[in-house]
Design a protein around this motif. Structure first.
Motif, short mmCIF file in Angstrom:
data_model
loop_
_atom_site.label_atom_id
_atom_site.label_comp_id
_atom_site.label_asym_id
_atom_site.label_seq_id
_atom_site.Cartn_x
_atom_site.Cartn_y
_atom_site.Cartn_z
N LEU A 116 -0.94 -2.66 -8.95
CA LEU A 116 0.52 -2.59 -8.87
C LEU A 116 1.10 -3.89 -9.43
O LEU A 116 0.44 -4.94 -9.44
N GLU A 137 14.68 4.06 -1.90
CA GLU A 137 15.31 5.14 -2.65
C GLU A 137 16.61 5.57 -1.98
O GLU A 137 16.62 5.86 -0.78
N GLN A 147 10.98 -1.42 -2.78
CA GLN A 147 11.97 -0.48 -3.29
C GLN A 147 12.39 0.53 -2.22
O GLN A 147 11.57 1.04 -1.47
N TRP A 175 8.25 5.08 -11.88
CA TRP A 175 7.39 4.07 -11.26
C TRP A 175 6.02 3.96 -11.93
O TRP A 175 5.51 2.86 -12.11
N ILE A 185 5.13 9.53 -5.82
CA ILE A 185 5.22 8.46 -6.82
C ILE A 185 4.43 8.82 -8.08
O ILE A 185 4.86 8.55 -9.21
N LEU A 189 10.46 3.56 -0.63
CA LEU A 189 9.73 4.32 -1.66
C LEU A 189 8.30 4.57 -1.22
O LEU A 189 7.75 5.65 -1.42
N LEU A 190 7.71 3.54 -0.62
CA LEU A 190 6.33 3.62 -0.13
C LEU A 190 6.31 3.51 1.39
O LEU A 190 6.82 2.54 1.95
N SER A 239 9.08 -5.00 -6.98
CA SER A 239 7.84 -4.23 -6.91
C SER A 239 8.11 -2.93 -6.18
O SER A 239 9.20 -2.72 -5.62
N VAL A 240 7.13 -2.04 -6.17
CA VAL A 240 7.28 -0.79 -5.41
C VAL A 240 7.28 -1.06 -3.91
O VAL A 240 7.72 -0.22 -3.11
N LEU A 287 5.84 0.06 -12.46
CA LEU A 287 5.47 -0.85 -11.38
C LEU A 287 4.11 -0.52 -10.77
O LEU A 287 3.61 -1.26 -9.92
#
Length: 760
Positions: A145, A98, A96, A133, A127, A111-112, A92-93, A137
């Protein structure tokens, strides 16, 4: 009494060996098991993974997903989900990170980031601009999501049910605004629940229907109870045999109870009708029973055999679910025949006879109607024959226009929650239907990460994205794009294949980052990989066109010396199955037609008569095809099988008619006289049994599943068309061959007399 003793022993044997009812819905039972594409896919999934062992979970939030409280709760749910037995991976985000490549090395950042309003706003803004994404996702409208849950490979039905129940209970406990789920472990459980409901419904409905029909026919409790015992015994034998030999009840076999009930009842009507006719002629009960079974024994056996052959012809489809349904239902028909002839003589002996006045009144009405019908038919032979030929040719043309098209969730009723969930993922996340393509480095390319090979993969991805309207695509190229994006400080526009020179510099990083891939996309030697995505389930017809376009593109645009491409996967196999099943059902019907021709040829010792009898049995099949065209019904797994079932049952009328005609002619009657007498006796039974059969198959239209519904509607229509063809066209076809038929019968009678003389 020995026959009744046999029935008792057989019943006792099945009671002692009763296995208990088992339900199952295995998605792969609808694959063609003689298909080399299936063998290839099985090898493919050994290298990579089964493409449908996942569960999609979309968690919705009314104010949008970029909400810190919602994200915190979602992450807690995800972490708890990872601890569930049977869950292998959750993507999932939320989890994640990066990669960011700088002169100081590779750094990873979430990522978040929602630990402050500013960081959350920055993450959301970043995003929303990134197609890696959004729509993958996170829904395009940011309302939900996605959690992609990888479960155990090749998970069984019971373990899958337990896993989904555990996941669903956790979802319920977190009280999200809404959630949607789709995947194999959910679909199998939902289908089996439907199967259990359908089986209980059909069994009870069929019992009530048969009891009602028996009461209307005999108006006495003996006339209801004993025939009912015969039918239930036949079904019990059939079901016990299925379970004893390792069979299970699935979306096909739940139709067996009403089918076997009406088949058993129709056979009983033929015998009882002959028995009642003998009573009208003032014969004793013993003599009437003996005469009914002696006269109709061969006819009822042949009709049971031809009905069984119609079902068994489904064995030629090589689709396990259809094969076993055809085989077990074919055996069930023969079990019903055994029950009929082992118990019915005893039952008839104890049935109270109808009052003489009632029998005579009804016999008089039937005779008046059938005499009028017969005289009208013989007076308008040319018009009737021409009408059937013209209508059948037109129907054949329309039938040829029917498309082959099916969907993965064809069997589900419209509005079912499972179907709605799958459609949600089709609309919000690019699809729920897996798309798998194997890619392999050609003889010139060193491996899949050779830059020239990557350029070919890029061309392939671009075409697949446009042709299939896919969601996010994963392949070895994905890793290269991710590294290039990382080198550009996470810029979404850098998620592309870099120039050859840039790629040469980043290749060591690609090798390093590729080792941590969550989903296996290439083999250790990097020579074989997968291109994986998901598409909407738009039907096998569109799927076939898309697959053909892919083949054409690969043939003309992909350098085979660099890259070899082969489509595979469960969705591809299902699309192929819809096409192949239609072809193989009609191939099996050809075999069934041949056997029926042999049976009729055996009765009359004439291949010409065999062909004449087959013609009226082509009529209901072609006319059904025409009905399908006019009502927009496609050929697919759930409709193609109807033709095999319809032929097996509809041909019974012809067999009964021809058997009775042969018996009348053996008594010395001319063809016209024999046709007339056959019309008065068998004609009545054919009409009654057709009404009974239709009333039985109409029960299937109350099903919420597609296969039983189509079977009920189309088979009922085919039975109606069959009785029209047998009572209106078959006599007209036989009359021009009067001399041939009479010569054959007279010759046979002469041989029989010679044998009797020699015996004396």
């Amino acid at each position: 009494m020995w026959a009744l003793g046999f029935a008792g022993l057989l019943t006792l044997f099945f009671i002692l060996t009763w296995q208990g009812v088992r339900f199952n819905y295995d998605f792969e039972n609808f694959f063609q098991h003689d298909d080399p594409e299936l063998d290839f896919y099985q090898e493919y999934r050994e290298v990579f993974q089964n493409d449908n062992d996942y569960l999609l979970i979309a968690i919705e939030n009314n104010t949008g997903v970029f909400d810190s409280a919602f994200l915190t709760k979602s992450l807690a749910f995800e972490n708890e989900l990872k601890q569930v037995d049977g869950v292998v991976e959750v993507v999932s985000v939320l989890n994640q990170k990066e990669p960011i490549i700088s002169p100081f090395g590779v750094n990873y950042r979430p990522l978040l980031d929602w630990f402050s309003k500013e960081s959350l706003a920055g993450s959301a803004q970043k995003i929303k601009k990134d197609k890696q994404w959004m729509g993958n996702l996170i829904a395009d409208d940011s309302s939900s999501l996605l959690l992609l849950v990888q479960n155990e490979q090749m998970i069984g039905k019971e373990r899958g049910d337990t896993l989904y129940a555990s996941i669903e209970s956790k979802l319920q406990a977190y009280h999200f605004d809404a959630f949607k789920t789709a995947g194999k472990i959910k679909a199998q459980g939902a289908f089996v629940n439907l199967l259990q409901q359908e089986f209980a419904f059909f069994l009870s409905f069929a019992i009530v229907g048969v009891l009602l029909l028996l009461w209307m026919m005999y108006r006495s409790w003996w006339g209801v109870v004993l025939p009912f015992i015969i039918i239930v015994t036949g079904i019990f034998w059939s079901l016990s045999f299925l379970l004893l030999t390792g069979g299970e009840l699935d979306v096909m076999s739940v139709m067996q109870p009403p089918i076997l009930m009406v088949i058993g009842l129709s056979g009983m009507v033929h015998v009882v009708n002959h028995y009642q006719t003998a009573l009208v002629a003032s014969e004793s009960k013993d003599k009437a029973i003996f005469g009914a079974f002696k006269t109709l024994g061969l006819a009822v056996f042949l009709t049971a055999l031809t009905t069984s052959l119609g079902f068994v012809s489904l064995y030629f489809t090589n689709v396990p679910s259809l094969m076993w349904f055809g085989l077990y239902t074919g055996c069930g028909v023969m079990f019903m025949f055994l029950a009929l002839f082992s118990i019915l003589p005893f039952a008839l002996y104890h049935l109270p006879s109808l009052p003489s006045s009632n029998r005579e009144v009804w016999a008089s009405r039937w005779n008046k109607f059938l005499k009028l019908l017969f005289h009208n038919i013989t007076a308008h032979r040319k018009a009737i024959s021409l009408s059937f030929i013209v209508v059948t040719l037109l129907a054949g043309y329309f039938m040829s226009q029917v498309k082959t098209n099916g969907y993965i969730l064809d069997n589900l009723p419209e509005g079912h929650s499972l179907l709605e969930d799958f459609q949600f993922f089709d609309q919000q996340y690019g699809g729920s239907k897996p798309l798998e393509i194997q890619i392999q480095a050609g003889s010139v390319g060193q491996d899949l990460f050779d830059y020239r090979v990557l350029k070919e993969i890029e061309k392939l991805e671009d075409f697949v994205r446009e042709n299939y309207n896919t969601g996010f695509i994963m392949s070895p190229l994905t890793a290269v794009k991710a590294v290039n994006k990382a080198q550009n400080r996470g810029n979404p526009k850098a998620f592309v294949l870099p120039s050859a020179l840039s790629y040469e510099r980043m290749q060591p990083l690609v090798d390093k980052m590729g080792q941590s891939q969550n989903i296996k996309l290439w083999t250790t030697d990097k020579t074989i990989g997968r291109l994986s995505s998901k598409t909407a389930d738009n039907g096998s017809l569109l799927g076939k066109r898309q697959h053909q376009k892919l083949d054409e593109f690969v043939e003309s645009n992909i350098d085979k010396e660099l890259l070899k491409v082969r489509l595979t996967g469960t969705s591809f196999l299902i699309d192929k199955s819809h096409e192949l099943v239609t072809y193989k059902v009609f191939s099996g019907l050809g075999f069934a037609f041949l056997l029926v021709g042999i049976i009729v040829g055996f009765l009359f010792r004439s291949w010409r008569v065999s062909l004449l009898v087959i013609l009226p049995n082509i009529v209901p099949l072609v006319w059904i095809g025409c009905v399908m065209y006019w009502f927009g019904i496609d050929f697919k797994l759930s409709t193609s099988i109807v033709f095999a079932i319809a032929f097996g049952i509809a041909v019974d009328d012809s067999i009964h008619f021809m058997t009775n005609l042969r018996m009348q002619m053996k008594e010395g009657h001319s063809l016209l006289k024999a046709l007339f007498l056959t019309y008065l006796t068998t004609g009545k039974a054919i009409i009654l049994t057709t009404l009974i059969l239709i009333s039985g198959f109409v029960m299937l239209t109350f099903s919420t599943l597609e296969i039983p519904w189509f079977t009920g509607v189309l088979v009922s229509l085919s039975l109606l068309f069959a009785v029209l063809a047998d009572l209106l066209w078959l006599p007209v076809l036989l009359i021009p061959f009067k001399k041939v038929i009479e010569r054959k019968i007279n010759h046979r009678n002469s041989l029989d007399r010679d044998k009797q003389t020699q015996l004396k």
